[in-house]
Scaffold this active site. Structure first.
Site, PDB file in Angstrom:
ATOM      1  N   TYR A   1     -12.389   8.479 -13.604  1.00 54.22           N
ATOM      2  CA  TYR A   1     -12.417   7.240 -13.024  1.00 54.22           C
ATOM      3  C   TYR A   1     -13.120   6.119 -13.974  1.00 54.22           C
ATOM      4  CZ  TYR A   1     -13.796   3.828  -9.007  1.00 54.22           C
ATOM      5  OH  TYR A   1     -13.716   2.737  -8.399  1.00 54.22           O
TER       6      TYR A   1
ATOM      7  N   ASP B   1       0.769  -1.184  -0.033  1.00 55.63           N
ATOM      8  CA  ASP B   1       0.078  -0.141  -0.066  1.00 55.63           C
ATOM      9  C   ASP B   1       0.943   1.212   0.026  1.00 55.63           C
ATOM     10  OD1 ASP B   1      -3.256   0.250   0.587  1.00 55.63           O
ATOM     11  OD2 ASP B   1      -1.964   2.069   1.048  1.00 55.63           O
TER      12      ASP B   1
HETATM   13  N1  LIG Z   1     -15.962   0.898  -2.688  1.00 55.92           N
HETATM   14  C1  LIG Z   1     -16.562   0.681  -3.746  1.00 55.92           C
HETATM   15  O1  LIG Z   1     -17.678   1.219  -3.678  1.00 55.92           O
HETATM   16  C2  LIG Z   1     -15.913   0.509  -5.152  1.00 55.92           C
HETATM   17  C3  LIG Z   1     -16.766   0.255  -6.022  1.00 55.92           C
HETATM   18  C4  LIG Z   1     -15.981  -0.151  -7.226  1.00 55.92           C
HETATM   19  C5  LIG Z   1     -14.757  -0.354  -7.329  1.00 55.92           C
HETATM   20  N2  LIG Z   1     -13.930  -0.206  -6.503  1.00 55.92           N
HETATM   21  C6  LIG Z   1     -12.499  -0.252  -6.459  1.00 55.92           C
HETATM   22  O2  LIG Z   1     -11.934  -1.165  -5.504  1.00 55.92           O
HETATM   23  C7  LIG Z   1     -10.566  -0.974  -5.170  1.00 55.92           C
HETATM   24  C8  LIG Z   1     -10.323  -1.042  -3.755  1.00 55.92           C
HETATM   25  O3  LIG Z   1     -11.148   0.285  -3.234  1.00 55.92           O
HETATM   26  P1  LIG Z   1     -11.813   0.092  -1.629  1.00 55.92           P
HETATM   27  O4  LIG Z   1     -12.980   0.445  -1.861  1.00 55.92           O
HETATM   28  O5  LIG Z   1     -11.129  -0.700  -0.980  1.00 55.92           O
HETATM   29  O6  LIG Z   1     -11.120   1.869  -1.398  1.00 55.92           O
HETATM   30  P2  LIG Z   1     -10.290   2.030  -0.092  1.00 55.92           P
HETATM   31  O7  LIG Z   1      -9.920   3.593  -0.242  1.00 55.92           O
HETATM   32  O8  LIG Z   1     -10.677   1.724   1.308  1.00 55.92           O
HETATM   33  O9  LIG Z   1      -8.836   1.337  -0.634  1.00 55.92           O
HETATM   34  C9  LIG Z   1      -8.048   1.809  -1.472  1.00 55.92           C
HETATM   35  C10 LIG Z   1      -6.553   1.351  -0.999  1.00 55.92           C
HETATM   36  O10 LIG Z   1      -5.645   1.797  -1.958  1.00 55.92           O
HETATM   37  C11 LIG Z   1      -4.455   2.353  -1.375  1.00 55.92           C
HETATM   38  N3  LIG Z   1      -3.888   3.410  -2.633  1.00 55.92           N
HETATM   39  C12 LIG Z   1      -4.153   4.383  -2.906  1.00 55.92           C
HETATM   40  N4  LIG Z   1      -3.586   5.138  -3.938  1.00 55.92           N
HETATM   41  C13 LIG Z   1      -2.286   4.042  -3.941  1.00 55.92           C
HETATM   42  C14 LIG Z   1      -1.236   4.014  -4.553  1.00 55.92           C
HETATM   43  N5  LIG Z   1      -0.834   5.085  -5.489  1.00 55.92           N
HETATM   44  N6  LIG Z   1      -0.324   3.092  -4.446  1.00 55.92           N
HETATM   45  C15 LIG Z   1      -0.570   2.000  -3.500  1.00 55.92           C
HETATM   46  N7  LIG Z   1      -1.609   1.937  -2.673  1.00 55.92           N
HETATM   47  C16 LIG Z   1      -2.437   2.984  -3.093  1.00 55.92           C
HETATM   48  C17 LIG Z   1      -4.989   3.476  -0.491  1.00 55.92           C
HETATM   49  O11 LIG Z   1      -4.173   3.641   0.500  1.00 55.92           O
HETATM   50  C18 LIG Z   1      -5.951   2.290   0.293  1.00 55.92           C
HETATM   51  O12 LIG Z   1      -5.637   1.440   1.189  1.00 55.92           O
HETATM   52  C19 LIG Z   1     -10.233   0.286  -5.961  1.00 55.92           C
HETATM   53  O13 LIG Z   1      -9.640   0.010  -7.092  1.00 55.92           O
HETATM   54  C20 LIG Z   1     -11.622   1.007  -6.492  1.00 55.92           C
HETATM   55  O14 LIG Z   1     -11.573   1.831  -7.480  1.00 55.92           O
HETATM   56  C21 LIG Z   1     -14.383   0.337  -5.108  1.00 55.92           C
END
Ligand SMILES: NC(=O)c1ccc[n+]([C@@H]2O[C@H](COP(=O)([O-])OP(=O)(O)OC[C@H]3O[C@@H](n4cnc5c(N)ncnc54)[C@H](O)[C@@H]3O)[C@@H](O)[C@H]2O)c1
Length: 290
Positions: free
Chosen positions: A194, A33
Site C-alpha cells: 500500500y 465504482d
Molecule cells: N480512509 C482512510 O483513512 C484513508 C487514508 C488515506 C488514504 N485513503 C484513500 O482514500 C481513497 C478512498 O478510500 P475510502 O477511505 O473512501 O475507502 P472506501 O473503502 O470506503 O472506498 C473505496 C471505494 O473504492 C471502490 N473500489 C475499490 N476497488 C475498486 C476498483 N478496482 N475499481 C473501482 N472502484 C473500486 C470501493 O468499492 C469503494 O467504494 C482510497 O484511495 C484510499 O486508499 C483513505
C-alpha cells in the site's frame, strides 16, 4: 456550461462525499465504482445499491443547489465557459466499472463527454488496502490487487481522462486529481505494498504536472490521514485493533477525519480557485504526517 467531473471509488467513503460535494457546487458527475467485492481481498467493497444511492442523493443536491452554486461562467482569463445548467438529463450518473479495466474507464470518459459535452476534472479516489503481515508473507494476489488498483487504477484514469481534459478548448482549467495517503511518505509496517502504491501516486502526480506544462490542465493529489471509512475499519482489523477509533490518537487533531473533510480539499482543488497549484501532494491528515 456546467462543469463535468468523473470520480472513481464513488459508492462510499471519500469518493461518495466528493460526488455529493461536487454536485452541491454545481458539477455534473459521472460516479464510477467497481460495485462488487474483489475475490483477492478479504473485506467487502461497495455495492451497486451504494453507488445508486450516492448518485440519487447527489442528483437531488444538484437540483436543489441555487444556480449561483454553478461555477462562474468565465475562466480566470475572462473567456466564456459556456451557457447555463443542463435543464434535462441526469445531473449525476452512476457507472459500474473497475479502475483496472482501461476499456471500461475509456467508455466512462466517453459517456461523460457524450452526455455533458466534455470533461473538466477527473478524480482518482478508488482504493483498497491489504497487508497485516510482512510483505514477504503477503499473498501475491493481494499485493497485485493493491498495486493494480491503488497505482494502476490512477495511471489508467490519467491515460483515458487527460486526453478528454485536453479536448476542452483553450483557455482551459482541467484538473487531474488523485488520492494518495499519509502512507505515501511514512513507512507503515505491514502495509508495504500500500505504501509503495501510494508513493507511486505521489510521483505520478508530480510527473503529470510537468508533462501538462502550459496546457491549463493541472495535476494534484491529497494525502488523507485516518478517515472514518470502511478502508480504515479494514486497516484496524489488519493491525488487530479493536476498532478504527484506535487510530485517532496518532493524529494531532486527536480524532478521525470525516470523509467530507477530505472531500472538501478535493472539491477546492477541482475548482478554479486552485489555479496556481500543480504537482502538489497536499496533506489532509489532521497532522498525521508531522
Ligand atoms: N480512509 C482512510 O483513512 C484513508 C487514508 C488515506 C488514504 N485513503 C484513500 O482514500 C481513497 C478512498 O478510500 P475510502 O477511505 O473512501 O475507502 P472506501 O473503502 O470506503 O472506498 C473505496 C471505494 O473504492 C471502490 N473500489 C475499490 N476497488 C475498486 C476498483 N478496482 N475499481 C473501482 N472502484 C473500486 C470501493 O468499492 C469503494 O467504494 C482510497 O484511495 C484510499 O486508499 C483513505
Amino acid at each position: 456550461m456546467t462543469q463535468v467531473a468523473l470520480v472513481t471509488g464513488a459508492a462510499r467513503g471519500i469518493g461518495a462525499a466528493t460526488v455529493r460535494g461536487l454536485a452541491a457546487a454545481g458539477w455534473h458527475v459521472l460516479a464510477v465504482d467497481r460495485c462488487a467485492d474483489d475475490p483477492d481481498l478479504p473485506y467487502p467493497l461497495a455495492t451497486r445499491a451504494d453507488l445508486d444511492r450516492v448518485a440519487a442523493e447527489a442528483s437531488a443536491v444538484f437540483r436543489a443547489a441555487p444556480a449561483s452554486a454553478t461555477p462562474p461562467a468565465t475562466t480566470a482569463a475572462g473567456a466564456p465557459r459556456g451557457g447555463d445548467r443542463t435543464p434535462d438529463g441526469p445531473a449525476v450518473l452512476a457507472v459500474a466499472a473497475d479502475v483496472r479495466d482501461p476499456d471500461a474507464m475509456a467508455a466512462a470518459v466517453a459517456h461523460a463527454e457524450l452526455l455533458w459535452g466534455g470533461l473538466d476534472a477527473a478524480l482518482a479516489v478508488a482504493g483498497v488496502i491489504a497487508g497485516g503481515v510482512p510483505l514477504w508473507e503477503m499473498p501475491a494476489a493481494q499485493q497485485q490487487a493493491v498495486i493494480d488498483i491503488d497505482l494502476g487504477g490512477v495511471l489508467t484514469l490519467a491515460r483515458v481522462a487527460i486526453p478528454a481534459l485536453l479536448r476542452r478548448p483553450e483557455p482551459r482549467q482541467g484538473r487531474f486529481l488523485a488520492v494518495a495517503s499519509a502512507a505515501a511518505t511514512r513507512g507503515l509496517p505491514m502495509l508495504a505494498a500500500y505504501c509503495a502504491a501510494k508513493a507511486g501516486v505521489a510521483g505520478l502526480t508530480r510527473a503529470l504536472a510537468v508533462e501538462l506544462r502550459g496546457t491549463g490542465v493541472t495535476a494534484n493529489a491529497v494525502s488523507p490521514g485516518s478517515t472514518d471509512t470502511p478502508i480504515l475499519a479494514e486497516s484496524a482489523r489488519l493491525y488487530g485493533l479493536a476498532s478504527a477509533q484506535d487510530f485517532a490518537s496518532q493524529q494531532p487533531l486527536d480524532r478521525l477525519l470525516r470523509p467530507e473533510e477530505v472531500a472538501a480539499a478535493l472539491i477546492w482543488l477541482a475548482s478554479e480557485a486552485s489555479s496556481a497549484m500543480t504537482g502538489a501532494v497536499v496533506p489532509v491528515d489532521g497532522g498525521l504526517a508531522l
